[in-house]
Scaffold this motif. Structure first.
Motif, PDB file in Angstrom:
ATOM      1  N   ILE A   1       1.876  -1.003  -6.753  1.00 54.16           N
ATOM      2  CA  ILE A   1       0.790  -1.656  -6.002  1.00 54.16           C
ATOM      3  C   ILE A   1       0.881  -1.201  -4.552  1.00 54.16           C
ATOM      4  O   ILE A   1       1.964  -1.179  -3.968  1.00 54.16           O
ATOM      5  CB  ILE A   1       0.896  -3.197  -6.057  1.00 54.16           C
ATOM      6  N   LEU A   2      -0.256  -0.867  -3.985  1.00 55.31           N
ATOM      7  CA  LEU A   2      -0.329  -0.532  -2.565  1.00 55.31           C
ATOM      8  C   LEU A   2      -1.496  -1.309  -1.970  1.00 55.31           C
ATOM      9  O   LEU A   2      -2.632  -1.194  -2.428  1.00 55.31           O
ATOM     10  CB  LEU A   2      -0.517   0.967  -2.365  1.00 55.31           C
ATOM     11  N   VAL A   3      -1.179  -2.120  -0.977  1.00 55.01           N
ATOM     12  CA  VAL A   3      -2.178  -2.955  -0.311  1.00 55.01           C
ATOM     13  C   VAL A   3      -2.481  -2.338   1.047  1.00 55.01           C
ATOM     14  O   VAL A   3      -1.562  -2.023   1.812  1.00 55.01           O
ATOM     15  CB  VAL A   3      -1.661  -4.400  -0.122  1.00 55.01           C
ATOM     16  N   TYR A   4      -3.754  -2.173   1.324  1.00 57.20           N
ATOM     17  CA  TYR A   4      -4.187  -1.627   2.608  1.00 57.20           C
ATOM     18  C   TYR A   4      -4.704  -2.742   3.505  1.00 57.20           C
ATOM     19  O   TYR A   4      -5.246  -3.741   3.029  1.00 57.20           O
ATOM     20  CB  TYR A   4      -5.314  -0.610   2.408  1.00 57.20           C
ATOM     21  N   LYS A   5      -4.520  -2.544   4.797  1.00 60.31           N
ATOM     22  CA  LYS A   5      -5.082  -3.437   5.801  1.00 60.31           C
ATOM     23  C   LYS A   5      -5.528  -2.555   6.966  1.00 60.31           C
ATOM     24  O   LYS A   5      -4.753  -1.708   7.429  1.00 60.31           O
ATOM     25  CB  LYS A   5      -4.036  -4.453   6.259  1.00 60.31           C
ATOM     26  N   ASN A   6      -6.755  -2.722   7.405  1.00 61.41           N
ATOM     27  CA  ASN A   6      -7.326  -1.881   8.465  1.00 61.41           C
ATOM     28  C   ASN A   6      -7.197  -0.400   8.125  1.00 61.41           C
ATOM     29  O   ASN A   6      -6.835   0.419   8.970  1.00 61.41           O
ATOM     30  CB  ASN A   6      -6.677  -2.181   9.820  1.00 61.41           C
ATOM     31  N   ASN A   7      -7.467  -0.074   6.869  1.00 61.37           N
ATOM     32  CA  ASN A   7      -7.424   1.301   6.359  1.00 61.37           C
ATOM     33  C   ASN A   7      -6.057   1.975   6.460  1.00 61.37           C
ATOM     34  O   ASN A   7      -5.966   3.199   6.454  1.00 61.37           O
ATOM     35  CB  ASN A   7      -8.493   2.170   7.041  1.00 61.37           C
ATOM     36  N   GLN A   8      -5.005   1.177   6.569  1.00 66.42           N
ATOM     37  CA  GLN A   8      -3.634   1.697   6.638  1.00 66.42           C
ATOM     38  C   GLN A   8      -2.794   1.053   5.540  1.00 66.42           C
ATOM     39  O   GLN A   8      -3.000  -0.121   5.221  1.00 66.42           O
ATOM     40  CB  GLN A   8      -3.003   1.368   8.004  1.00 66.42           C
ATOM     41  N   PRO A   9      -1.835   1.787   4.967  1.00 67.03           N
ATOM     42  CA  PRO A   9      -0.928   1.159   3.998  1.00 67.03           C
ATOM     43  C   PRO A   9      -0.198  -0.011   4.652  1.00 67.03           C
ATOM     44  O   PRO A   9       0.398   0.135   5.721  1.00 67.03           O
ATOM     45  CB  PRO A   9       0.043   2.278   3.639  1.00 67.03           C
ATOM     46  N   PHE A  10      -0.306  -1.184   4.040  1.00 64.79           N
ATOM     47  CA  PHE A  10       0.255  -2.395   4.640  1.00 64.79           C
ATOM     48  C   PHE A  10       1.445  -2.941   3.850  1.00 64.79           C
ATOM     49  O   PHE A  10       2.470  -3.275   4.417  1.00 64.79           O
ATOM     50  CB  PHE A  10      -0.839  -3.453   4.777  1.00 64.79           C
ATOM     51  N   ILE A  11       1.297  -3.016   2.510  1.00 62.42           N
ATOM     52  CA  ILE A  11       2.404  -3.482   1.674  1.00 62.42           C
ATOM     53  C   ILE A  11       2.552  -2.538   0.480  1.00 62.42           C
ATOM     54  O   ILE A  11       1.632  -2.397  -0.323  1.00 62.42           O
ATOM     55  CB  ILE A  11       2.199  -4.914   1.143  1.00 62.42           C
ATOM     56  N   LEU A  12       3.692  -1.912   0.386  1.00 60.60           N
ATOM     57  CA  LEU A  12       4.047  -1.079  -0.752  1.00 60.60           C
ATOM     58  C   LEU A  12       4.884  -1.936  -1.693  1.00 60.60           C
ATOM     59  O   LEU A  12       5.897  -2.496  -1.275  1.00 60.60           O
ATOM     60  CB  LEU A  12       4.834   0.141  -0.277  1.00 60.60           C
ATOM     61  N   ILE A  13       4.443  -2.075  -2.937  1.00 63.79           N
ATOM     62  CA  ILE A  13       5.084  -3.002  -3.863  1.00 63.79           C
ATOM     63  C   ILE A  13       5.592  -2.268  -5.093  1.00 63.79           C
ATOM     64  O   ILE A  13       4.839  -1.528  -5.740  1.00 63.79           O
ATOM     65  CB  ILE A  13       4.108  -4.120  -4.286  1.00 63.79           C
ATOM     66  N   GLU A  14       6.844  -2.500  -5.395  1.00 62.99           N
ATOM     67  CA  GLU A  14       7.472  -1.962  -6.602  1.00 62.99           C
ATOM     68  C   GLU A  14       7.762  -3.128  -7.529  1.00 62.99           C
ATOM     69  O   GLU A  14       8.488  -4.048  -7.166  1.00 62.99           O
ATOM     70  CB  GLU A  14       8.754  -1.217  -6.228  1.00 62.99           C
ATOM     71  N   CYS A  15       7.158  -3.107  -8.704  1.00 62.53           N
ATOM     72  CA  CYS A  15       7.327  -4.184  -9.690  1.00 62.53           C
ATOM     73  C   CYS A  15       8.317  -3.743 -10.757  1.00 62.53           C
ATOM     74  O   CYS A  15       8.218  -2.631 -11.275  1.00 62.53           O
ATOM     75  CB  CYS A  15       5.995  -4.506 -10.365  1.00 62.53           C
ATOM     76  N   LYS A  16       9.221  -4.629 -11.087  1.00 58.33           N
ATOM     77  CA  LYS A  16      10.228  -4.347 -12.103  1.00 58.33           C
ATOM     78  C   LYS A  16      10.320  -5.511 -13.069  1.00 58.33           C
ATOM     79  O   LYS A  16      10.012  -6.643 -12.713  1.00 58.33           O
ATOM     80  CB  LYS A  16      11.597  -4.101 -11.468  1.00 58.33           C
ATOM     81  N   SER A  17      10.781  -5.209 -14.269  1.00 61.61           N
ATOM     82  CA  SER A  17      11.031  -6.297 -15.205  1.00 61.61           C
ATOM     83  C   SER A  17      12.178  -7.132 -14.656  1.00 61.61           C
ATOM     84  O   SER A  17      12.937  -6.684 -13.795  1.00 61.61           O
ATOM     85  CB  SER A  17      11.371  -5.758 -16.593  1.00 61.61           C
ATOM     86  N   SER A  18      12.314  -8.325 -15.141  1.00 60.46           N
ATOM     87  CA  SER A  18      13.300  -9.252 -14.578  1.00 60.46           C
ATOM     88  C   SER A  18      14.736  -8.749 -14.684  1.00 60.46           C
ATOM     89  O   SER A  18      15.597  -9.192 -13.948  1.00 60.46           O
ATOM     90  CB  SER A  18      13.183 -10.620 -15.239  1.00 60.46           C
TER      91      SER A  18
END
Length: 139
Positions: A69-86
């Protein structure tokens, strides 16, 4: 937090609907974590659908990688998210997200297995890693 996911069963497999990609995906532990995080970002943190990218493809040293998951804010990468199993939560994952961020340059980084979140940012000027207790809101 409990979210109402769209689930369907087909040919002895279970699928979960992705609210960003607008289609069903095989129900894996990692996909379940990913969907929880997407719902949380939208419903609890106020992020807009259009600011969130799922399994975005990037090339790192000529290797094709998918960013969870990559969340942008003001057209810039804001939160880079790595999801893993538990069950997968290691230094290797921490190293992986830092390596990805060398290219992406996101403001925040987040590793999640939905049970635990590690939220941090790298202060390159002072050569330190800053940890946070909460995922930032969209505003």
């Amino acid at each position: 937090m409990k979210y109402k996911f769209l689930i369907k069963h087909y040919n002895n497999n279970t699928y979960i609907y992705c609210i960003i990609r607008k289609k069903y995906y095989l129900f894996t532990k990692e996909e379940y974590v990913r969907q929880h995080m997407l719902y949380y970002l939208i419903l609890n943190k106020g992020y807009d659908f259009s600011s969130i990218f799922v399994e975005k493809i990037y090339y790192f040293n000529n290797l094709k990688k998918r960013i969870d998951i990559l969340v942008y804010k003001n057209n810039q990468p804001f939160i880079l998210i790595e999801c893993k199993s538990s069950k997968i939560f290691s230094k290797k994952v921490f190293d992986q997200i830092i390596k990805y961020n060398f290219y992406i340059k996101s403001y925040y980084l987040l590793i999640t297995n939905w049970i635990n979140n590690i939220i941090f940012k790298i202060d390159f000027k002072n050569h330190i890693i800053l940890f946070f207790n909460e995922i930032p809101n969209s505003n």
